[in-house]
Write an enzyme that holds these catalytic residues in place. Structure first.
Site, PDB file in Angstrom:
ATOM      1  N   VAL A  39       0.835  -1.200   0.000  1.00 33.58           N
ATOM      2  CA  VAL A  39       0.000   0.000   0.000  1.00 33.58           C
ATOM      3  C   VAL A  39       0.878   1.263   0.000  1.00 33.58           C
ATOM      4  O   VAL A  39       0.509   2.281  -0.603  1.00 33.58           O
ATOM      5  CB  VAL A  39      -1.000  -0.058   1.179  1.00 33.58           C
ATOM      6  CG1 VAL A  39      -0.342   0.103   2.510  1.00 33.58           C
ATOM      7  CG2 VAL A  39      -2.106   0.951   1.004  1.00 33.58           C
ATOM      8  N   ASP A  40       2.029   1.189   0.612  1.00 35.38           N
ATOM      9  CA  ASP A  40       2.967   2.322   0.640  1.00 35.38           C
ATOM     10  C   ASP A  40       3.380   2.715  -0.783  1.00 35.38           C
ATOM     11  O   ASP A  40       3.280   3.880  -1.189  1.00 35.38           O
ATOM     12  CB  ASP A  40       4.190   1.903   1.479  1.00 35.38           C
ATOM     13  CG  ASP A  40       5.081   3.055   1.882  1.00 35.38           C
ATOM     14  OD1 ASP A  40       5.020   4.113   1.251  1.00 35.38           O
ATOM     15  OD2 ASP A  40       5.851   2.889   2.844  1.00 35.38           O
ATOM     16  N   TYR A 127       4.217  -7.479   6.510  1.00 31.32           N
ATOM     17  CA  TYR A 127       4.524  -7.641   7.934  1.00 31.32           C
ATOM     18  C   TYR A 127       3.833  -8.850   8.562  1.00 31.32           C
ATOM     19  O   TYR A 127       3.999  -9.107   9.762  1.00 31.32           O
ATOM     20  CB  TYR A 127       4.212  -6.354   8.705  1.00 31.32           C
ATOM     21  CG  TYR A 127       5.245  -5.245   8.495  1.00 31.32           C
ATOM     22  CD1 TYR A 127       6.345  -5.422   7.660  1.00 31.32           C
ATOM     23  CD2 TYR A 127       5.120  -4.025   9.142  1.00 31.32           C
ATOM     24  CE1 TYR A 127       7.280  -4.418   7.470  1.00 31.32           C
ATOM     25  CE2 TYR A 127       6.067  -3.011   8.963  1.00 31.32           C
ATOM     26  CZ  TYR A 127       7.141  -3.213   8.123  1.00 31.32           C
ATOM     27  OH  TYR A 127       8.078  -2.218   7.952  1.00 31.32           O
TER      28      TYR A 127
HETATM   29  P1  ADP Z   1       2.502  -4.019   5.920  1.00 32.74           P
HETATM   30  O1  ADP Z   1       3.967  -3.894   5.571  1.00 32.74           O
HETATM   31  O2  ADP Z   1       2.079  -3.092   7.044  1.00 32.74           O
HETATM   32  O3  ADP Z   1       2.085  -5.434   6.117  1.00 32.74           O
HETATM   33  P2  ADP Z   1       1.440  -3.954   3.170  1.00 32.74           P
HETATM   34  O4  ADP Z   1       1.313  -2.751   2.306  1.00 32.74           O
HETATM   35  O5  ADP Z   1       2.398  -5.002   2.764  1.00 32.74           O
HETATM   36  O6  ADP Z   1       1.752  -3.363   4.650  1.00 32.74           O
HETATM   37  O7  ADP Z   1       0.016  -4.625   3.342  1.00 32.74           O
HETATM   38  C1  ADP Z   1      -1.021  -4.092   4.129  1.00 32.74           C
HETATM   39  C2  ADP Z   1      -2.354  -4.402   3.503  1.00 32.74           C
HETATM   40  O8  ADP Z   1      -2.602  -3.450   2.459  1.00 32.74           O
HETATM   41  C3  ADP Z   1      -2.470  -5.785   2.852  1.00 32.74           C
HETATM   42  O9  ADP Z   1      -3.732  -6.350   3.226  1.00 32.74           O
HETATM   43  C4  ADP Z   1      -2.463  -5.451   1.351  1.00 32.74           C
HETATM   44  O10 ADP Z   1      -3.227  -6.388   0.604  1.00 32.74           O
HETATM   45  C5  ADP Z   1      -3.154  -4.106   1.350  1.00 32.74           C
HETATM   46  N1  ADP Z   1      -3.014  -3.250   0.157  1.00 32.74           N
HETATM   47  C6  ADP Z   1      -2.094  -3.290  -0.827  1.00 32.74           C
HETATM   48  N2  ADP Z   1      -2.347  -2.308  -1.736  1.00 32.74           N
HETATM   49  C7  ADP Z   1      -3.448  -1.643  -1.304  1.00 32.74           C
HETATM   50  C8  ADP Z   1      -4.223  -0.534  -1.797  1.00 32.74           C
HETATM   51  N3  ADP Z   1      -3.914   0.095  -2.943  1.00 32.74           N
HETATM   52  N4  ADP Z   1      -5.320  -0.130  -1.084  1.00 32.74           N
HETATM   53  C9  ADP Z   1      -5.650  -0.748   0.081  1.00 32.74           C
HETATM   54  N5  ADP Z   1      -4.965  -1.789   0.599  1.00 32.74           N
HETATM   55  C10 ADP Z   1      -3.868  -2.226  -0.078  1.00 32.74           C
END
Ligand code: ADP
Length: 176
Positions: A39-40, A127
């Site tokens: 998501v980042d 994570y």
């Molecule tokens: P972390 O490192 O905190 O685990 P991630 O980004 O890897 O963060 O994943 C956190 C959640 O965000 C996961 O459930 C992933 O599927 C979700 N995710 C990824 N892209 C998006 C998006 N564009 N909008 C909302 N959620 C997302």
């Protein structure tokens, strides 16, 4: 799905957080705040380089805490960058650190006059937090916060994939 707690609506949808029109969206960031995958990566791609420019000046962020930048080209005016715990075995403070991410994000929203905010499933991707547990913590922490503090009118959980959406749905339905 939607529930009202006092003056605050809590919503749960399946979708892409970068497309939300809430005043703030929350990023599942890492401690450097200098970008990552998941998501980042999606938030920095959609919001443009202004967000990273601001992040560089913040000097990182501790696990369980959050920091705010503007939203660049996003519809959301603000991005709150929260750092969730990397899940090990659940015995290294992970539940408290995850709850703290949600609380700190909401406190920062209040400090900035933000009334509507969207959260992703913090820590549920790279994570590796077990999603049923993370969902329960996320929903109960947000519900407790808005029961005790006035000012937030909308909290929207935006879940990307089916498995996460269903886990959050179950936790949401169980909410009194
Ligand atoms: P972390 O490192 O905190 O685990 P991630 O980004 O890897 O963060 O994943 C956190 C959640 O965000 C996961 O459930 C992933 O599927 C979700 N995710 C990824 N892209 C998006 C998006 N564009 N909008 C909302 N959620 C997302």
């Amino acid at each position: 799905m939607r529930k009202q707690i006092g003056d605050c609506a809590i919503e749960l949808i399946q979708g892409d957080i970068t497309q939300q029109d809430t005043e703030a969206i929350v990023n599942a960031a890492n401690k450097t705040l200098l970008g990552g995958g998941g998501v980042d990566g999606a938030i920095h791609r959609a919001g443009g380089p202004a967000i990273l420019e601001e992040c560089r000046k913040l000097g990182g962020c501790e696990t369980g805490d959050a920091k705010i930048t503007t939203g660049g080209n996003l519809k959301a005016k603000w991005v709150i960058h929260a750092v969730g715990p990397v899940y090990r075995d659940g015995k290294h403070g992970e539940p408290e650190l995850l709850a703290s991410c949600y609380r700190r994000s909401l406190e920062i929203a209040l400090e900035n006059g933000i009334k509507s905010i969207a959260f992703p499933a913090i820590s549920c991707g790279a994570y590796r937090y077990p999603v049923e547990e993370a969902a329960q913590i996320a929903i109960s922490t947000v519900a407790d916060f808005v029961r005790n503090r006035d000012g937030i009118q909308l909290v929207r959980f935006v879940l990307f994939d089916n498995k996460t959406f269903y886990a959050y749905t179950a936790a949401f339905e169980a909410l009194e």
